[in-house]
Motif scaffolding. Structure first.
Motif, PDB file in Angstrom:
ATOM      1  N   GLN A 111       0.819  -1.200   0.000  1.00  0.00           N
ATOM      2  CA  GLN A 111       0.000   0.000   0.000  1.00  0.00           C
ATOM      3  C   GLN A 111       0.858   1.258   0.000  1.00  0.00           C
ATOM      4  O   GLN A 111       0.584   2.230  -0.714  1.00  0.00           O
ATOM      5  CB  GLN A 111      -0.919  -0.003   1.227  1.00  0.00           C
ATOM      6  CG  GLN A 111      -1.940  -1.127   1.245  1.00  0.00           C
ATOM      7  CD  GLN A 111      -3.024  -0.913   0.223  1.00  0.00           C
ATOM      8  OE1 GLN A 111      -3.791   0.041   0.298  1.00  0.00           O
ATOM      9  NE2 GLN A 111      -3.101  -1.780  -0.759  1.00  0.00           N
TER      10      GLN A 111
ATOM     11  N   SER B  40       2.578   1.469  -3.712  1.00  0.00           N
ATOM     12  CA  SER B  40       1.679   1.629  -4.853  1.00  0.00           C
ATOM     13  C   SER B  40       0.902   2.936  -4.794  1.00  0.00           C
ATOM     14  O   SER B  40       0.794   3.655  -5.790  1.00  0.00           O
ATOM     15  CB  SER B  40       0.721   0.435  -4.942  1.00  0.00           C
ATOM     16  OG  SER B  40      -0.067   0.327  -3.773  1.00  0.00           O
ATOM     17  N   VAL B  41       0.372   3.282  -3.625  1.00  0.00           N
ATOM     18  CA  VAL B  41      -0.404   4.517  -3.504  1.00  0.00           C
ATOM     19  C   VAL B  41       0.519   5.727  -3.391  1.00  0.00           C
ATOM     20  O   VAL B  41       0.266   6.778  -3.991  1.00  0.00           O
ATOM     21  CB  VAL B  41      -1.348   4.440  -2.293  1.00  0.00           C
ATOM     22  CG1 VAL B  41      -2.103   5.754  -2.111  1.00  0.00           C
ATOM     23  CG2 VAL B  41      -2.337   3.294  -2.472  1.00  0.00           C
TER      24      VAL B  41
ATOM     25  N   LEU C 247      -3.074   5.871 -11.188  1.00  0.00           N
ATOM     26  CA  LEU C 247      -3.934   5.513 -10.055  1.00  0.00           C
ATOM     27  C   LEU C 247      -5.171   4.761 -10.515  1.00  0.00           C
ATOM     28  O   LEU C 247      -5.646   3.856  -9.819  1.00  0.00           O
ATOM     29  CB  LEU C 247      -4.315   6.772  -9.282  1.00  0.00           C
ATOM     30  CG  LEU C 247      -3.184   7.336  -8.418  1.00  0.00           C
ATOM     31  CD1 LEU C 247      -3.478   8.759  -7.987  1.00  0.00           C
ATOM     32  CD2 LEU C 247      -2.944   6.446  -7.207  1.00  0.00           C
TER      33      LEU C 247
ATOM     34  N   VAL D  17      -5.336   0.827  -9.215  1.00  0.00           N
ATOM     35  CA  VAL D  17      -6.431   0.500  -8.306  1.00  0.00           C
ATOM     36  C   VAL D  17      -7.540  -0.266  -9.008  1.00  0.00           C
ATOM     37  O   VAL D  17      -8.117  -1.199  -8.450  1.00  0.00           O
ATOM     38  CB  VAL D  17      -6.992   1.796  -7.668  1.00  0.00           C
ATOM     39  CG1 VAL D  17      -8.234   1.500  -6.840  1.00  0.00           C
ATOM     40  CG2 VAL D  17      -5.939   2.470  -6.800  1.00  0.00           C
TER      41      VAL D  17
ATOM     42  N   TYR E 127      -1.327  -3.732  -5.240  1.00  0.00           N
ATOM     43  CA  TYR E 127      -2.387  -3.085  -4.473  1.00  0.00           C
ATOM     44  C   TYR E 127      -3.453  -4.081  -4.032  1.00  0.00           C
ATOM     45  O   TYR E 127      -3.784  -4.186  -2.843  1.00  0.00           O
ATOM     46  CB  TYR E 127      -3.007  -1.973  -5.314  1.00  0.00           C
ATOM     47  CG  TYR E 127      -4.069  -1.181  -4.599  1.00  0.00           C
ATOM     48  CD1 TYR E 127      -3.732  -0.131  -3.758  1.00  0.00           C
ATOM     49  CD2 TYR E 127      -5.423  -1.474  -4.772  1.00  0.00           C
ATOM     50  CE1 TYR E 127      -4.701   0.605  -3.103  1.00  0.00           C
ATOM     51  CE2 TYR E 127      -6.398  -0.740  -4.121  1.00  0.00           C
ATOM     52  CZ  TYR E 127      -6.034   0.293  -3.291  1.00  0.00           C
ATOM     53  OH  TYR E 127      -7.003   1.014  -2.632  1.00  0.00           O
TER      54      TYR E 127
ATOM     55  N   THR F 124      -4.972  -0.039   5.393  1.00  0.00           N
ATOM     56  CA  THR F 124      -5.066   1.191   4.611  1.00  0.00           C
ATOM     57  C   THR F 124      -4.142   2.285   5.143  1.00  0.00           C
ATOM     58  O   THR F 124      -3.921   3.288   4.454  1.00  0.00           O
ATOM     59  CB  THR F 124      -6.511   1.718   4.592  1.00  0.00           C
ATOM     60  OG1 THR F 124      -6.913   2.089   5.916  1.00  0.00           O
ATOM     61  CG2 THR F 124      -7.467   0.656   4.062  1.00  0.00           C
TER      62      THR F 124
ATOM     63  N   SER G 188      -1.157   3.266   2.836  1.00  0.00           N
ATOM     64  CA  SER G 188      -1.302   4.215   1.729  1.00  0.00           C
ATOM     65  C   SER G 188      -1.132   5.656   2.203  1.00  0.00           C
ATOM     66  O   SER G 188      -0.543   6.478   1.494  1.00  0.00           O
ATOM     67  CB  SER G 188      -2.661   4.033   1.056  1.00  0.00           C
ATOM     68  OG  SER G 188      -3.712   4.251   1.972  1.00  0.00           O
TER      69      SER G 188
ATOM     70  N   GLN H  15       1.570   8.390   1.042  1.00  0.00           N
ATOM     71  CA  GLN H  15       1.181   9.724   0.603  1.00  0.00           C
ATOM     72  C   GLN H  15       1.949  10.794   1.364  1.00  0.00           C
ATOM     73  O   GLN H  15       2.240  11.875   0.831  1.00  0.00           O
ATOM     74  CB  GLN H  15      -0.323   9.916   0.812  1.00  0.00           C
ATOM     75  CG  GLN H  15      -0.860  11.242   0.302  1.00  0.00           C
ATOM     76  CD  GLN H  15      -2.336  11.413   0.567  1.00  0.00           C
ATOM     77  OE1 GLN H  15      -3.022  10.465   0.932  1.00  0.00           O
ATOM     78  NE2 GLN H  15      -2.838  12.619   0.369  1.00  0.00           N
TER      79      GLN H  15
ATOM     80  N   ASN I 264     -12.205  -1.534  -6.129  1.00  0.00           N
ATOM     81  CA  ASN I 264     -11.015  -1.006  -6.785  1.00  0.00           C
ATOM     82  C   ASN I 264     -11.311  -0.558  -8.214  1.00  0.00           C
ATOM     83  O   ASN I 264     -10.715   0.396  -8.714  1.00  0.00           O
ATOM     84  CB  ASN I 264      -9.910  -2.062  -6.776  1.00  0.00           C
ATOM     85  CG  ASN I 264      -9.376  -2.321  -5.383  1.00  0.00           C
ATOM     86  OD1 ASN I 264      -9.552  -1.507  -4.484  1.00  0.00           O
ATOM     87  ND2 ASN I 264      -8.739  -3.452  -5.186  1.00  0.00           N
TER      88      ASN I 264
ATOM     89  N   ASN J 290     -10.585   7.771 -10.063  1.00  0.00           N
ATOM     90  CA  ASN J 290      -9.275   8.432 -10.042  1.00  0.00           C
ATOM     91  C   ASN J 290      -8.870   8.923 -11.425  1.00  0.00           C
ATOM     92  O   ASN J 290      -8.273   9.998 -11.573  1.00  0.00           O
ATOM     93  CB  ASN J 290      -8.212   7.464  -9.513  1.00  0.00           C
ATOM     94  CG  ASN J 290      -8.312   7.253  -8.017  1.00  0.00           C
ATOM     95  OD1 ASN J 290      -8.810   8.121  -7.293  1.00  0.00           O
ATOM     96  ND2 ASN J 290      -7.864   6.106  -7.543  1.00  0.00           N
TER      97      ASN J 290
END
Length: 450
Positions: A56, A59-60, A92, A96, A154, A177, A180, A184, A387, A394
Motif C-alpha cells: 500500500q 503503490s499509492v 492511479l 487501483v 495493491y 489502509t 497508503s 502519501q 477497486n 481516479n
C-alpha cells in the motif's frame, strides 16, 4: 483394493516438501488427501501485515507523488493540464481499478508471485520514463505500464491479509489502509528532493527503485501461503466460490450498488487536494516546495484519520461501519469548501489537515464495509469491484479537474462539486444504514422463531 479411494490427514508438522513428496508418490492411486492448513503464529501474521502495508505504501505513495511531477512536466513539455493529468490519473486508475480482471489470476497463482512480477513491471515503466522525449511517452510508460504493474501489488495486499486474518479480518483490513497514507506522506518528499537534485528524468530513475521494494515483501507473502484460508467454510480446505459466480451473487444485492456508487463519488471528488493543491499554490504565487509540503501534510493527516478509523472499528465492533459515514462525510465537505476559499498559507494548511484526517478516516473503513457486505469467500471479488470504481474515479477525477482549470482558469468548480458529492454520500449512507438496521431486525425475529 488398489483402486479404492482412501482419505488421509497429513500432520501439520510435516514440511511442505514432505507433503509434496507423498502426494507425488501416490499420484494416480486414487487417494484423496485432506491436510489441514497450518495455524499462523502472531509473528507470521505480523510479517504478512507488514508486507501488505509496504504494498500500500509504495503503490499509492508513488501515485500521490506524481502530483509533484505534474507541475514539473507541465513546464518541461509546455503541456495542457488536462493532458499532464492523464499520467497520475492513468497510474492511479489502473493500479487501483484493474484488479477486477486480475482477481482470478491472484487467487490461482497466489498473491506473492503476482506482487513480484507486478513490482518489476512497474519499476521498468518508471525507469524508462526518464528517457522520454515527449509527454505521451511518459503517459504510456508511467501511467499505463507502471499502473498495470502496481495493480497486482495493491489488490494482493488486501487478499493476502484477508486470507491470513480469516477469523475476523475487519480490523486488520482497516489497519492495512494506513500504509497508503504513510506513502502519501513520505513519497512526495522524495519526489520533491529527487526533482530538485536530479531533474525530472533523474527522479523517475530513482523512484523506480522504490517500486522494487515490493519484491522482497512479495517473497514473504509467498512463503506464507500455507497459512492462508480462503473460504467461509468451517473446514480449512480450499473450497472457493468461482470468480464469476461470486460477482453475480454480489451484484444481486441493492445495497452493494449503493455502496459502489458512493465509492465512485469518493474517488471522483475526494482527492482534489492531493491532485491539484501544488498547482493551486504555485498559481497563487507560492513556491512548488510550499505546495509539496501541503501534499505531505495531507498525507500525514490522512494517516491520523486512518489510525482513528482503525480505532473506531476496533472499539465499535457491534456497530456497522457505514454508520460512521453519517458524520464523517459532512466534515469532508467542509474541508473542501475551506481549502478553495481560504487564502492564507497556514489557514489552508489547517483546512488541509481537517479534510485529510476526515478523508483518511472515511477511506480506512472501506475494506471493512465491503467485508461486512460480502463475507470472506466473496471478499476478493467485492474488493476488486471497489477497486474498479476507485480506478475509474481516479482517472476521470484528474482529467475533469485539469479540464476545469484549462477552461475556467481556476479549480473552484471542482472543489464545490467535491463538497456536494460528500453531502450526497451522507444521504446514501443514511439509506444504507436504514436497510442494514431493518435486515438485522428481521434476522433477530427469524432467529427467535427457530
Amino acid at each position: 483394493m488398489a483402486s479404492e479411494k482412501r482419505s488421509f490427514s497429513i500432520d501439520d508438522s510435516m514440511t511442505e516438501s514432505t507433503r509434496l513428496l507423498i502426494e507425488k508418490q501416490d499420484e494416480g492411486k486414487g487417494r484423496i488427501y485432506k491436510h489441514r492448513r497450518r495455524k499462523a503464529t502472531r509473528a507470521r501474521k505480523l510479517v504478512v501485515m507488514v508486507a501488505g502495508l509496504v504494498q500500500q505504501f509504495v503503490s499509492v505513495g508513488l501515485g500521490f507523488g506524481l502530483s509533484i511531477m505534474y507541475v514539473e512536466l507541465i513546464a518541461v513539455f509546455n503541456a495542457k493540464r488536462s493532458d499532464a493529468a492523464l499520467i497520475q490519473g492513468l497510474y492511479l486508475g489502473l493500479s487501483v481499478g484493474t484488479g477486477i480482471v486480475l482477481t482470478g489470476v491472484i487467487k490461482k497463482v497466489g498473491p506473492g508471485p503476482t506482487i513480484i512480477v507486478g513490482a518489476i513491471v512497474a519499476a521498468i515503466g518508471l525507469f524508462t520514463s526518464s528517457f522520454a522525449q515527449n509527454l505521451p511517452t511518459v503517459i504510456a510508460l508511467t501511467g499505463v505500464v507502471s499502473g498495470l504493474g502496481m495493480s497486482t501489488c495493491y489488490l494482493s495486499a488486501f487478499i493476502s491479509v484477508s486470507w491470513m486474518f480469516h477469523e475476523d479480518p475487519g480490523f486488520p483490513l482497516v489497519c492495512l489502509t494506513i500504509g497508503s497514507s504513510l506513502g502519501q506522506f513520505a513519497i512526495p518528499f522524495l519526489y520533491e528532493y529527487f526533482i530538485s537534485e536530479y531533474t525530472w528524468s533523474g527522479a523517475f530513475m530513482l523512484v523506480s527503485g522504490i517500486a522494487l521494494q515490493c519484491v522482497p515483501f512479495g517473497v514473504i507473502i509467498y512463503t506464507s501461503r500455507e497459512y492462508f484460508v480462503t473460504s467461509d467454510h468451517g473446514s480449512h480446505e480450499r473450497k472457493e466460490i468461482p470468480t464469476c459466480e461470486g460477482y453475480m451473487t454480489l451484484l444481486k444485492d441493492f445495497v452493494l450498488w449503493i455502496l459502489l456508487f458512493d465509492f465512485l463519488l469518493i474517488a471522483l471528488s475526494g482527492n482534489v487536494e492531493a491532485w491539484f493543491i501544488v498547482d493551486i499554490m504555485t498559481s497563487r504565487g507560492y513556491s512548488r516546495e510550499s505546495g509539496s509540503i501541503l501534499v505531505s501534510a495531507l498525507g500525514f493527516a490522512n494517516f491520523i484519520g486512518r489510525v482513528s478509523g482503525s480505532t473506531l472499528r476496533f472499539k465499535c465492533t457491534n456497530i456497522p461501519t457505514v454508520y460512521h459515514w453519517l458524520w464523517i462525510c459532512p466534515v469532508i465537505a467542509l474541508g473542501h469548501t475551506l481549502v478553495i476559499n481560504l487564502r492564507g498559507y497556514w489557514a489552508i494548511f489547517a483546512a488541509i489537515i481537517l479534510q485529510g484526517a476526515a478523508f483518511g478516516m472515511n477511506n480506512s473503513q472501506t475494506p471493512a464495509i465491503m467485508f461486512e457486505a460480502s463475507g470472506l469467500s466473496k471478499y476478493p471479488q467485492a474488493m476488486s469491484l471497489v477497486n474498479l470504481v476507485y480506478g475509474i474515479g481516479n482517472l476521470f477525477s484528474n482529467v475533469i479537474g485539469g479540464f476545469i482549470r484549462d477552461s475556467f482558469g481556476v479549480y473552484d468548480i471542482a472543489y464545490y462539486i467535491a463538497a456536494g458529492a460528500s453531502l450526497y454520500i451522507t444521504f446514501n449512507s443514511a439509506i444504507v444504514s436504514c436497510i442494514i438496521h431493518r435486515r438485522k431486525r428481521h434476522q433477530v425475529q427469524y432467529s427467535s422463531l427457530e
